[in-house]
Write a protein that holds these residues in place. Structure first.
Motif, PDB file in Angstrom:
ATOM      1  N   ARG A   1      26.487   6.967  44.770  1.00  0.00           N
ATOM      2  CA  ARG A   1      26.965   6.172  45.902  1.00  0.00           C
ATOM      3  C   ARG A   1      27.212   7.016  47.152  1.00  0.00           C
ATOM      4  O   ARG A   1      27.982   6.645  48.020  1.00  0.00           O
ATOM      5  CB  ARG A   1      28.258   5.416  45.509  1.00  0.00           C
ATOM      6  N   HIS A   2      26.541   8.153  47.231  1.00  0.00           N
ATOM      7  CA  HIS A   2      26.739   9.025  48.386  1.00  0.00           C
ATOM      8  C   HIS A   2      26.435   8.334  49.705  1.00  0.00           C
ATOM      9  O   HIS A   2      26.952   8.708  50.754  1.00  0.00           O
ATOM     10  CB  HIS A   2      25.850  10.274  48.247  1.00  0.00           C
ATOM     11  N   GLU A   3      25.563   7.309  49.645  1.00  0.00           N
ATOM     12  CA  GLU A   3      25.151   6.677  50.900  1.00  0.00           C
ATOM     13  C   GLU A   3      26.298   5.975  51.623  1.00  0.00           C
ATOM     14  O   GLU A   3      26.208   5.701  52.811  1.00  0.00           O
ATOM     15  CB  GLU A   3      23.979   5.712  50.681  1.00  0.00           C
ATOM     16  N   ILE A   4      27.402   5.678  50.901  1.00  0.00           N
ATOM     17  CA  ILE A   4      28.510   5.000  51.597  1.00  0.00           C
ATOM     18  C   ILE A   4      29.563   5.993  52.127  1.00  0.00           C
ATOM     19  O   ILE A   4      30.683   5.603  52.473  1.00  0.00           O
ATOM     20  CB  ILE A   4      29.178   3.920  50.713  1.00  0.00           C
ATOM     21  N   ALA A   5      29.187   7.271  52.211  1.00  0.00           N
ATOM     22  CA  ALA A   5      30.153   8.296  52.648  1.00  0.00           C
ATOM     23  C   ALA A   5      30.767   7.972  54.019  1.00  0.00           C
ATOM     24  O   ALA A   5      31.956   8.233  54.249  1.00  0.00           O
ATOM     25  CB  ALA A   5      29.474   9.665  52.686  1.00  0.00           C
ATOM     26  N   ARG A   6      29.964   7.388  54.933  1.00  0.00           N
ATOM     27  CA  ARG A   6      30.515   7.078  56.264  1.00  0.00           C
ATOM     28  C   ARG A   6      31.641   6.051  56.156  1.00  0.00           C
ATOM     29  O   ARG A   6      32.618   6.094  56.902  1.00  0.00           O
ATOM     30  CB  ARG A   6      29.418   6.554  57.190  1.00  0.00           C
ATOM     31  N   VAL A   7      31.505   5.108  55.216  1.00  0.00           N
ATOM     32  CA  VAL A   7      32.533   4.073  55.045  1.00  0.00           C
ATOM     33  C   VAL A   7      33.806   4.705  54.475  1.00  0.00           C
ATOM     34  O   VAL A   7      34.915   4.428  54.942  1.00  0.00           O
ATOM     35  CB  VAL A   7      32.024   2.933  54.128  1.00  0.00           C
ATOM     36  N   VAL A   8      33.642   5.563  53.465  1.00  0.00           N
ATOM     37  CA  VAL A   8      34.801   6.225  52.867  1.00  0.00           C
ATOM     38  C   VAL A   8      35.506   7.059  53.949  1.00  0.00           C
ATOM     39  O   VAL A   8      36.736   7.001  54.108  1.00  0.00           O
ATOM     40  CB  VAL A   8      34.377   7.100  51.666  1.00  0.00           C
ATOM     41  N   ALA A   9      34.720   7.802  54.724  1.00  0.00           N
ATOM     42  CA  ALA A   9      35.291   8.630  55.799  1.00  0.00           C
ATOM     43  C   ALA A   9      36.061   7.754  56.789  1.00  0.00           C
ATOM     44  O   ALA A   9      37.147   8.119  57.264  1.00  0.00           O
ATOM     45  CB  ALA A   9      34.180   9.393  56.510  1.00  0.00           C
ATOM     46  N   SER A  10      35.518   6.570  57.070  1.00  0.00           N
ATOM     47  CA  SER A  10      36.129   5.706  58.096  1.00  0.00           C
ATOM     48  C   SER A  10      37.535   5.257  57.694  1.00  0.00           C
ATOM     49  O   SER A  10      38.339   4.907  58.553  1.00  0.00           O
ATOM     50  CB  SER A  10      35.242   4.499  58.388  1.00  0.00           C
ATOM     51  N   GLU A  11      37.838   5.276  56.401  1.00  0.00           N
ATOM     52  CA  GLU A  11      39.180   4.865  55.967  1.00  0.00           C
ATOM     53  C   GLU A  11      40.241   5.885  56.399  1.00  0.00           C
ATOM     54  O   GLU A  11      41.430   5.604  56.402  1.00  0.00           O
ATOM     55  CB  GLU A  11      39.231   4.664  54.439  1.00  0.00           C
ATOM     56  N   PHE A  12      39.804   7.096  56.772  1.00  0.00           N
ATOM     57  CA  PHE A  12      40.750   8.121  57.232  1.00  0.00           C
ATOM     58  C   PHE A  12      40.764   8.211  58.762  1.00  0.00           C
ATOM     59  O   PHE A  12      41.434   9.080  59.325  1.00  0.00           O
ATOM     60  CB  PHE A  12      40.372   9.483  56.621  1.00  0.00           C
ATOM     61  N   ASP A  13      40.015   7.342  59.424  1.00  0.00           N
ATOM     62  CA  ASP A  13      39.877   7.373  60.881  1.00  0.00           C
ATOM     63  C   ASP A  13      40.945   6.461  61.487  1.00  0.00           C
ATOM     64  O   ASP A  13      40.848   5.241  61.370  1.00  0.00           O
ATOM     65  CB  ASP A  13      38.452   6.882  61.228  1.00  0.00           C
ATOM     66  N   THR A  14      41.940   7.062  62.125  1.00  0.00           N
ATOM     67  CA  THR A  14      43.027   6.221  62.654  1.00  0.00           C
ATOM     68  C   THR A  14      42.670   5.612  64.013  1.00  0.00           C
ATOM     69  O   THR A  14      43.438   4.840  64.564  1.00  0.00           O
ATOM     70  CB  THR A  14      44.341   7.033  62.801  1.00  0.00           C
ATOM     71  N   TYR A  15      41.511   5.964  64.564  1.00  0.00           N
ATOM     72  CA  TYR A  15      41.117   5.403  65.865  1.00  0.00           C
ATOM     73  C   TYR A  15      40.242   4.154  65.708  1.00  0.00           C
ATOM     74  O   TYR A  15      40.063   3.401  66.648  1.00  0.00           O
ATOM     75  CB  TYR A  15      40.296   6.425  66.664  1.00  0.00           C
ATOM     76  N   LEU A  16      39.681   3.979  64.517  1.00  0.00           N
ATOM     77  CA  LEU A  16      38.612   2.984  64.347  1.00  0.00           C
ATOM     78  C   LEU A  16      39.023   1.585  64.807  1.00  0.00           C
ATOM     79  O   LEU A  16      38.257   0.902  65.493  1.00  0.00           O
ATOM     80  CB  LEU A  16      38.177   2.946  62.875  1.00  0.00           C
ATOM     81  N   SER A  17      40.245   1.192  64.493  1.00  0.00           N
ATOM     82  CA  SER A  17      40.673  -0.157  64.841  1.00  0.00           C
ATOM     83  C   SER A  17      40.860  -0.309  66.346  1.00  0.00           C
ATOM     84  O   SER A  17      40.987  -1.414  66.859  1.00  0.00           O
ATOM     85  CB  SER A  17      41.978  -0.480  64.123  1.00  0.00           C
ATOM     86  N   ARG A  18      40.838   0.831  67.078  1.00  0.00           N
ATOM     87  CA  ARG A  18      41.057   0.741  68.529  1.00  0.00           C
ATOM     88  C   ARG A  18      39.757   0.484  69.283  1.00  0.00           C
ATOM     89  O   ARG A  18      39.694   0.577  70.494  1.00  0.00           O
ATOM     90  CB  ARG A  18      41.699   2.029  69.054  1.00  0.00           C
ATOM     91  N   GLY A  19      38.674   0.205  68.602  1.00  0.00           N
ATOM     92  CA  GLY A  19      37.463  -0.214  69.303  1.00  0.00           C
ATOM     93  C   GLY A  19      36.287   0.723  69.135  1.00  0.00           C
ATOM     94  O   GLY A  19      36.358   1.724  68.432  1.00  0.00           O
ATOM     95  N   GLY A  20      35.182   0.378  69.835  1.00  0.00           N
ATOM     96  CA  GLY A  20      33.920   1.104  69.695  1.00  0.00           C
ATOM     97  C   GLY A  20      33.012   0.280  68.801  1.00  0.00           C
ATOM     98  O   GLY A  20      33.483  -0.277  67.809  1.00  0.00           O
ATOM     99  N   ARG A  21      31.733   0.160  69.193  1.00  0.00           N
ATOM    100  CA  ARG A  21      30.806  -0.629  68.399  1.00  0.00           C
ATOM    101  C   ARG A  21      29.807   0.328  67.784  1.00  0.00           C
ATOM    102  O   ARG A  21      29.293   1.208  68.463  1.00  0.00           O
ATOM    103  CB  ARG A  21      30.099  -1.621  69.346  1.00  0.00           C
ATOM    104  N   HIS A  22      29.530   0.178  66.490  1.00  0.00           N
ATOM    105  CA  HIS A  22      28.721   1.182  65.789  1.00  0.00           C
ATOM    106  C   HIS A  22      27.533   0.538  65.095  1.00  0.00           C
ATOM    107  O   HIS A  22      27.407  -0.682  65.063  1.00  0.00           O
ATOM    108  CB  HIS A  22      29.607   1.936  64.788  1.00  0.00           C
ATOM    109  N   SER A  23      26.700   1.406  64.458  1.00  0.00           N
ATOM    110  CA  SER A  23      25.562   0.890  63.696  1.00  0.00           C
ATOM    111  C   SER A  23      25.987   0.709  62.242  1.00  0.00           C
ATOM    112  O   SER A  23      27.058   1.166  61.842  1.00  0.00           O
ATOM    113  CB  SER A  23      24.393   1.873  63.801  1.00  0.00           C
ATOM    114  N   VAL A  24      25.129   0.051  61.432  1.00  0.00           N
ATOM    115  CA  VAL A  24      25.503  -0.197  60.034  1.00  0.00           C
ATOM    116  C   VAL A  24      25.600   1.120  59.262  1.00  0.00           C
ATOM    117  O   VAL A  24      24.977   2.120  59.619  1.00  0.00           O
ATOM    118  CB  VAL A  24      24.487  -1.133  59.332  1.00  0.00           C
ATOM    119  N   ALA A  25      26.396   1.090  58.163  1.00  0.00           N
ATOM    120  CA  ALA A  25      26.726   2.325  57.444  1.00  0.00           C
ATOM    121  C   ALA A  25      25.525   2.941  56.734  1.00  0.00           C
ATOM    122  O   ALA A  25      25.426   4.156  56.600  1.00  0.00           O
ATOM    123  CB  ALA A  25      27.832   2.049  56.432  1.00  0.00           C
ATOM    124  N   VAL A  26      24.607   2.109  56.209  1.00  0.00           N
ATOM    125  CA  VAL A  26      23.449   2.659  55.486  1.00  0.00           C
ATOM    126  C   VAL A  26      22.172   2.150  56.137  1.00  0.00           C
ATOM    127  O   VAL A  26      22.052   0.958  56.403  1.00  0.00           O
ATOM    128  CB  VAL A  26      23.469   2.241  54.011  1.00  0.00           C
TER     129      VAL A  26
END
Ligand SMILES: C[S@@+](CC[C@H](N)C(=O)[O-])C[C@H]1O[C@@H](n2cnc3c(N)ncnc32)[C@H](O)[C@@H]1O
Ligand code: SF4
Length: 459
Positions: free
Chosen positions: A434-459
């Motif tokens: 399941r290495h391909e979901i690493a960006r999603v796992v990393a995002s759970e430690f990102d305290t800025y994410l809920s403050r905005g920015g639009r991104h591309s899909v995780a995989v």
């Protein structure tokens, strides 16, 4: 009255496809670029640069060349089309001035990595390239073993051009290939038959540049699993040192050229995952080592050795074995990283050039590290480079308790229960399949994410 209270309904576990569809950053930096602000001024960045020379450390240099002869429909890079050389020569002249401005602040520091990115750096007229390298070598101290890398468009690689690059000290080249399928090439506006790619590999190697990387993509319009397999197998015949296979990031709200892409011909997230998994299986079966989420390297390549020794890093160019704590970005839109924070140059060529002509560093925004930024950057980098992180060790290094991550661990729980991530106390591991979901796992430690920015899909 009925005193019976039903237990709260448990949310269903996430499916892999749902996780893969989440829109999360690529994490080539943390905090990510949407959280940069004008609070980082040219004066602030100048202060950070002044301190570089006081540390006895080598730095990395990145030079951005934002020009191409034509724009590919899928391209997500900061670049523009120019058929004429004049704007490119004017840009090179401004680069000399920016190099002088930066060098005046940092002094003649040693350089361990020099990287030319774009756009298409091989669009620079040969004399411009030679003069820029001369200038850099005079103002900085190139280490004898310096990696000197360049991104090249194979359609513009010639035997003379390759010999010229080798004579200037270039020792690694990345070729933009994407796909070898003719129908997909037509759909993305980039016609580049296998012969063109093979000839470029041969020209570079004949000139003495042995380390040649191949950049491929999955998730392109019309692309099928059979096409991924065919491209992967034909690329392997060329024995690239490294292979990157990027998931096509469709961000038409940021890149208007991508509006030319027929979205009805794009694969869904299940197919994208299958494409990435197939490519991985083919490259691993051929002996390549998996490097992070989208790279593979020959086992004797420095990137594979860095992965093995736990020395792999992630920066704006993706994965690297570069240990420098300072990366100085030169050119329009370039981002620099220092131990104090990130600083970004004006993204448009005109604004960048105007600042330089006024004798100013062209910084327009950035992010000074504060609070938990450096600690969280370390966690995210560990997850994207090695697929695991020891939160107890990170906490010790940063003088906090693992309880700091209670929120993140709670958010990770569904991914753990779904069998994508394992947790042993404070040790978090993304499971091998399941290495391909690493960006999603990393995002759970990102305290800025809920403050905005639009991104591309995780995989
Ligand atoms: C900055 S480009 C430079 C290479 C060179 N100009 C060329 O195209 O041959 C580096 C690589 O980024 C990747 N890339 C470009 N646009 C992308 C996108 N929208 N999504 C994912 N990868 C992308 C491609 O693999 C491309 O070769
Ligand atoms: S993919 Fe390369 S050649 Fe195509 S527009 Fe982007 S930078 Fe230019």
């Amino acid at each position: 009255m009925n005193a019976h209270v039903s237990p709260p309904l448990k949310a269903p576990l996430p499916s892999l496809a749902e996780v893969a569809r989440r829109m999360v950053p690529r994490y080539t930096s943390y905090p990510t670029a949407p959280h940069f602000s004008p609070a980082v001024t040219p004066q602030a960045y100048a202060g950070w640069l002044e301190q570089v020379g006081t540390r006895d450390e080598a730095v990395s240099l990145y030079l951005h060349i934002p020009f191409c002869r034509s724009i590919c429909a899928y391209c997500g890079c900061t670049t523009k089309a120019s058929l004429r050389d004049e704007p490119i020569r004017a840009y090179a002249a401004a680069l000399h001035r920016e190099i002088a401005l930066v060098a005046a602040h940092v002094g003649r520091v040693p350089v361990s990595h020099l990287h030319w990115g774009g756009g298409t750096p091989n669009i620079l007229p040969p004399d411009c390239m030679a003069e820029l390298i001369d200038d850099l070598a005079t103002r900085f101290n190139f280490q004898a073993a310096m990696e000197h890398a360049i991104e090249l468009d194979p359609r513009h690689v010639t035997p003379d051009g390759a010999r010229h690059l080798a004579a200037l000290g270039v020792n690694r080249a990345s070729l933009g290939i994407q796909t070898l399928d003719a129908d997909v090439q037509a759909a993305i506006g980039r016609i580049q038959p296998f012969d063109v790619v093979a000839t470029s590999f041969a020209a570079l190697r004949d000139a003495g540049i042995d380390a040649v990387n191949a950049d491929l993509m999955y998730g392109l319009p019309l692309q099928t699993l059979a096409m991924i397999e065919d491209t992967a197998r034909r690329i392997l015949t060329l024995r690239p040192s490294r292979i990157a296979i990027f998931g096509y990031a469709h961000v038409p709200w940021m890149k208007s050229n991508q509006r030319l892409i027929d979205t009805t011909a794009l694969a869904n997230s299940e197919t994208r995952m299958e494409q990435a998994a197939l490519a991985r299986a083919i490259f691993e079966a051929a002996g390549y080592v998996e490097i992070g989420i989208d790279h593979f390297a020959a086992p004797d390549d420095p990137l594979a050795l860095a992965r093995k020794d736990g020395q792999l890093r992630r920066n704006f160019q993706g994965y690297t074995d570069d240990a420098a704590t300072t990366l100085i970005g030169i050119g329009a839109s370039s981002i620099s990283r220092t131990p104090q924070g990130f600083a970004q140059n004006a993204p448009d060529n005109l604004g960048w050039q105007r600042a330089i002509e006024a004798g100013m560093l062209p910084t327009v925004r950035g992010k000074a590290f504060e609070g938990e930024d450096v600690m969280r950057a370390e966690i995210i980098e560990a997850l994207l480079c090695g697929f695991d992180v020891d939160l107890a060790a990170v906490s010790r290094r940063h003088g906090v308790t693992p309880a700091t991550f209670a929120d993140a661990l709670e958010r990770l729980q569904p991914l753990i229960e779904a069998g994508f991530v394992a947790r042993d106390g404070d040790h978090i591991v993304i499971l091998r399949h399941r290495h391909e979901i690493a960006r999603v796992v990393a995002s759970e430690f990102d305290t800025y994410l809920s403050r905005g920015g639009r991104h591309s899909v995780a995989v």
